[in-house]
Structures are given as structure tokens and as C-alpha cells.
Enzyme design. Structure first.
Site, PDB file in Angstrom:
ATOM      1  N   CYS A 173     -52.248  38.742 -22.848  1.00  0.00           N
ATOM      2  CA  CYS A 173     -53.722  38.688 -22.907  1.00  0.00           C
ATOM      3  C   CYS A 173     -54.309  40.073 -23.085  1.00  0.00           C
ATOM      4  O   CYS A 173     -55.357  40.217 -23.701  1.00  0.00           O
ATOM      5  CB  CYS A 173     -54.263  38.007 -21.657  1.00  0.00           C
ATOM      6  SG  CYS A 173     -53.609  38.690 -20.143  1.00  0.00           S
ATOM      7  N   GLU A 187     -58.839  34.092 -15.996  1.00  0.00           N
ATOM      8  CA  GLU A 187     -58.384  35.204 -16.836  1.00  0.00           C
ATOM      9  C   GLU A 187     -58.085  34.621 -18.197  1.00  0.00           C
ATOM     10  O   GLU A 187     -57.146  33.848 -18.347  1.00  0.00           O
ATOM     11  CB  GLU A 187     -57.167  35.882 -16.203  1.00  0.00           C
ATOM     12  CG  GLU A 187     -57.166  37.362 -16.483  1.00  0.00           C
ATOM     13  CD  GLU A 187     -56.082  37.773 -17.421  1.00  0.00           C
ATOM     14  OE1 GLU A 187     -56.119  37.299 -18.589  1.00  0.00           O
ATOM     15  OE2 GLU A 187     -55.208  38.529 -16.998  1.00  0.00           O
TER      16      GLU A 187
END
Ligand code: ADP
Length: 503
Positions: free
Chosen positions: A271, A237
């Protein structure tokens, strides 16, 4: 060449104040190998326990996280400098992930029957086995969520977990481990290895059976290559430059709130946070006016109470990188609608929540991930133009669409080349535990949450069975001695596709 020995301990500082919180001993590559051996030994007994027994331990952990929330908030804040509300989001998300997998994880891992190769004569089913030792390499932006929440489905599935937390923020994971052990987990099943990625990364990947990496795209690529060399499964990720679209039909006040949360929650170090916002020209003036007002109302500072909206960035080095993006944009003629600089009066790593426009592709903050409280606004003349600009990115993590309540907004969301998108929301995906979450393009591979989020921690095995030799296939092919029989067989095969229930 002689390599430098890693320092025996790392000082952990509160970036909001610069104060030393604690010295944490670091691990050596030998410690990593030893931890993996112990984890491997403990995992066998853990995997042999029933789901219910494992769930009992993690259920107690869920309750402990909520009961010990104040201590967790203090710890998370002490090493990140974030606002207490952002720390609370970590606690709630860890509890939410535990709740979800305790309630639904078993179903995702249930052995299930499938169609056999030949109806009636054969059977087929899929079963799941834990990998063994799962390794998580985690960053500093959400030190509790990313080190602990991602470990929960791995543990429930019967794995041991080794975590290499960010060397900047190991304390939240250490407290998480204490709570897991207090809940009854064998300490060998969740071990932390603190140290720099450059020292521990390679031995860590070499010691585990699966790697879950969360962090930058540059480091993710290194980890992926190492995992590929060993042919072990992995997920990544990585970064994002997440777009938000504000189109006619949007309720402007809601969209403004969405932008402020999406861009400035966790000081923009998320993120999935919003770094680009495309606004339709018909609502540009009103939207930007309200967005600037709302941003300027944010209370920025350091407080161990809930009276601050945005805290510090998590390190002075990272604040320097964010300020470099701002200075570069200023030097190239960008317009700052609000913010645009460091807030040195508040502490060493504070940056003002910033809205910037008139940006060009030569500016650092145009396409690269800034990972700070900075969002750039662009005026567009149609939803299609917004979609095209949103998709003109190397990244593809999260997106957000504001265009009213109807189908139109969902259709726009589906046109975004991203792993996740929110309609009338920006960060909601992270707490939507029943759907997979992850990126496309340079934002990563693999998914957390949902069925995918626990199945990534198991190897899938298919078991097929037959009531007669080869399920009839072998005998049948042995009988094919002339053209006539072959034609008959092909006729039966042709018919097969047309019979519901057995095709
Ligand atoms: P950041 O730039 O935000 O620190 P990184 O992607 O470098 O992000 O860090 C995320 C995690 O990856 C941290 O735990 C870090 O220590 C680790 N890391 C850094 N370099 C390596 C590497 N070469 N191999 C494995 N892990 C690494």
C-alpha cells in the site's frame, strides 16, 4: 431471494506456479457468531490477567516467529508467490511489532493523571479498557503482517481477536495462529474465519466491537458504513498512489535504489509503495538512465531461495488488472522505458518491473492505484511543481523525498498531503514502529503503530474526583445570589488564566 451457500472449502494455489497448495475449509455466518461468543467468553479472563502475564505469552510468540522463520517463509511464499526476501520482510516486521509493543505498549496504556476542573480540590485521570472482541479484515499482499502484527497490540491490551484473512491467502495467518497457541495463547483469543468478504463481511462486522480493515478503498467504504451503522469504532488502511520526489541535492544512486525498492519490493503490491516519481529536469537524464539499468538488473522469477529479487503477483486475476493498466497506457501513447508486459514464460501471474513515462490523465495508471510493479516518471522544473503534482491525488498515504540531507528535504516532505513521508527512504515507515502510520483522504482513517496503534484497541475512560461537593463549583454557583458576587467570581476566573501552574 435464496442466497448461494459458500463453498465448503477454498483451494489455495501458489500463483507463481499455479500448483495447488492446500484446500482450506470456509466459515459460515453461523461460525462467525459462534467464534465471537467464544472469543467474548475467553476475553474476560485474558483482560483480568496482568500486563506481565499477557506479555509473557506474546514474548514467547516473538521468539517462536524468529525460530520458525524458515517454515514461515515457505508458507508465506507458497500462497503469495513472492520473493523469499519479501517474505522475510514479513517475519521481521511481525517480530519488530511484537518487540515494540512488548517494550512500550504498557506505557501507552498507563493510567495517567490530568488537570482537574478546580486546582487542589479535584482530580482527573484517564484509564483504558479493552474493547472486547477486535475484528481484523485483512488483504492478501502481506498475509502474515496484516493478520498477525496488527493483532499483537490488540491482544496485549486485553482483547480477543477475530481475523478474516483474505480468502486468497489464509495459510500465513493459520500458521501465525498455531504459533500463538504454541506460545500459550488460549485458542479462543485468536480465531480465523476464512471465506469471501461478500459472505462473511457483514456477519463479521456485526459480531465484533472494533473493526480494523486493510484493503481497497471500495471495500473499506462498505466496511466503514457497516461499522457506522453499529456505531462501533473502526480504522481503515486503504489504497495509495504514493509519490516520490527526486530533487537537486539528491544522491542519484541512492534515489535510484530507493525507487527500485519502493516500486518493486513485494512486486509492487504494497500500500505504501511508490507509483509516481517526479524528477527534476536537471537530473532527469541521469536518473532515468540509472533507474532503467537498475530495474533491468532485477532477477525476476520463482525461487524458494534468496536468489530472486522480485517474485510473482499474488493472483492471476490481479496480474490481469495490472496488465490492463499497462495495455491501456500503451494504447494511449505512453512510453515504456523498461518492462510493460506480462512475463508469461515465468508463470501465470508474473509482470515485468516497469517504468513508464509520457503518461496522461486519461490513462488508468495515471491516478488509479495499479498495485503492481509499475512506476510512472514525470519531469518537473521545480520542487514546488513536484509538490503540487504529488498532492493532486485522491489518495494520501505515503510519500518520499530525495533532496539531500538537509532541512530542505524535510520541509518538502511536510508539504505533502500524506499520512507518512520518508526522507531518503521509501518504505522505512513500516518499520518505524514508534510513529503512527496511516493515510489521509481516500487512503483511510486511523493509525497503526506508536501510541495510536494500541490505543485504537481500547476505550478511553476519564475519571474525575472531588474532595468536596462538585469540586467547589456547585457550592460556588449556589452562592451567586447578587451581581456583586458574580463580578467577584468573574474577576477570579479572569485572573485564573494568568496564573502558571494552575491554569
Ligand atoms: P482486494 O481487491 O485487494 O482483494 P479487498 O479490499 O476487496 O481487496 O479485500 C480486502 C479484504 O476485505 C479481504 O479479506 C476481503 O475478503 C475482504 N472483503 C471483500 N469484500 C468485503 C465486504 N463486502 N465486506 C467485508 N470484507 C470484505
Amino acid at each position: 431471494m435464496p442466497t448461494l451457500a459458500p463453498p465448503p472449502s477454498i483451494p489455495i494455489r501458489n500463483p507463481a506456479t499455479g500448483e495447488l497448495v492446500r484446500e482450506v475449509p470456509t466459515a459460515t455466518p453461523e461460525d462467525v457468531a459462534l467464534a465471537a461468543r467464544r472469543a467474548r467468553a475467553a476475553q474476560v479472563a485474558w483482560a483480568a490477567r496482568t500486563w506481565r502475564e499477557r506479555a509473557r505469552v506474546l514474548g514467547r510468540f516473538h521468539d517462536l516467529v524468529l525460530e520458525r522463520a524458515p517454515e514461515l517463509l515457505d508458507t508465506i511464499q507458497s500462497e503469495t508467490g513472492k520473493a523469499r526476501r519479501d517474505a522475510l520482510a514479513e517475519v521481521i516486521t511481525v517480530a519488530g511489532t511484537a518487540r515494540y509493543y512488548l517494550a512500550h505498549g504498557r506505557r501507552h496504556l498507563a493510567r495517567h493523571r490530568a488537570r482537574g476542573g478546580v486546582p487542589i480540590l479535584t482530580s482527573a485521570r484517564t484509564v483504558y479498557h479493552p474493547h472486547g472482541v477486535v475484528g481484523l479484515i485483512t488483504p492478501w499482499n502481506f498475509p502474515f503482517i496484516l493478520s498477525v502484527a496488527d493483532a499483537l497490540p490488540a491482544l496485549l491490551a486485553g482483547n480477543a481477536v477475530l481475523v478474516k484473512p483474505s480468502e486468497v491467502t489464509p495459510l500465513s495467518a493459520m500458521l501465525g495462529r498455531d504459533l500463538l497457541v504454541e506460545a500459550g495463547l488460549d485458542p479462543d483469543l485468536f480465531q480465523l474465519l476464512v471465506g469471501a468478504g461478500a459472505d462473511l463481511g457483514r456477519p463479521f462486522v456485526d459480531a465484533v466491537d472494533y473493526v480494523g480493515f486493510t484493503g481497497s478503498t471500495v471495500t473499506g467504504r462498505i466496511v466503514a458504513v457497516q461499522a457506522a451503522e453499529r456505531l462501533i469504532p473502526f480504522s481503515l488502511e486503504l489504497g495509495g498512489k504514493n509519490p516520490m520526489l527526486v530533487m537537486p541535492g539528491a544522491r542519484i544512486a541512492d534515489a535510484v535504489q530507493g525507487l527500485v525498492t519502493g516500486a518493486f519490493a513485494n512486486s509492487g503490491q504494497t500500500c505504501i509503495c511508490i507509483e509516481r516519481c517526479y524528477v527534476h529536469e536537471s537530473i532527469w537524464d541521469e536518473f532515468t538512465r540509472q533507474a532503467v539499468e537498475a530495474t533491468e538488473r532485477l532477477r525476476v522469477g520463482w525461487s524458494s531461495d534468496f536468489d530472486v529479487d522480485m517474485g510473482s503477483l499474488t493472483s492471476v486475476e490481479h496480474a490481469d488488472r495490472v496488465v490492463e493498466h499497462l495495455d491501456d497506457a500503451r494504447a494511449q501513447g505512453a512510453t515504456f522505458l523498461t518492462g510493460g508486459s506480462r512475463l508469461a514464460d515465468l508463470g501465470p501471474a508474473f509482470v515485468a518491473p516497469t517504468i513508464v513515462t509520457d503518461t496522461t490523465s486519461s490513462m488508468l495508471l495515471h491516478d488509479a492505484e495499479t498495485f503492481g510493479p509499475v512506476v510512472r516518471l514525470e519531469r518537473v522544473s521545480s520542487p514546488q511543481e513536484a509538490v503540487e503534482r504529488a498532492n493532486a491525488s485522491e489518495y494520501g498515504l505515503n510519500g518520499s523525498v530525495w533532496a539531500g540531507q538537509g532541512r530542505r528535504a524535510r520541509e518538502l516532505a511536510e508539504q505533502l498531503v500524506v499520512g507518512t513521508a520518508g526522507v531518503n527512504s521509501t518504505l522505512l515507515i513500516y518499520n518505524s514502529y514508534d510513529v503512527p502510520m496511516g493515510g489521509v483522504r481516500e487512503s483511510g482513517l486511523g493509525r497503526r503503530h506508536g501510541a495510536a496503534g494500541i490505543r485504537r484497541y481500547v476505550r478511553e475512560q476519564s475519571i474525575v474526583g472531588s474532595f468536596s461537593r462538585g469540586g467547589g463549583y456547585e457550592q460556588l454557583l449556589g452562592m451567586m445570589t447578587d451581581e456583586r458576587r458574580v463580578r467577584q467570581l468573574l474577576g477570579v476566573v479572569k485572573l485564573w488564566r494568568r496564573i502558571p501552574g494552575i491554569r
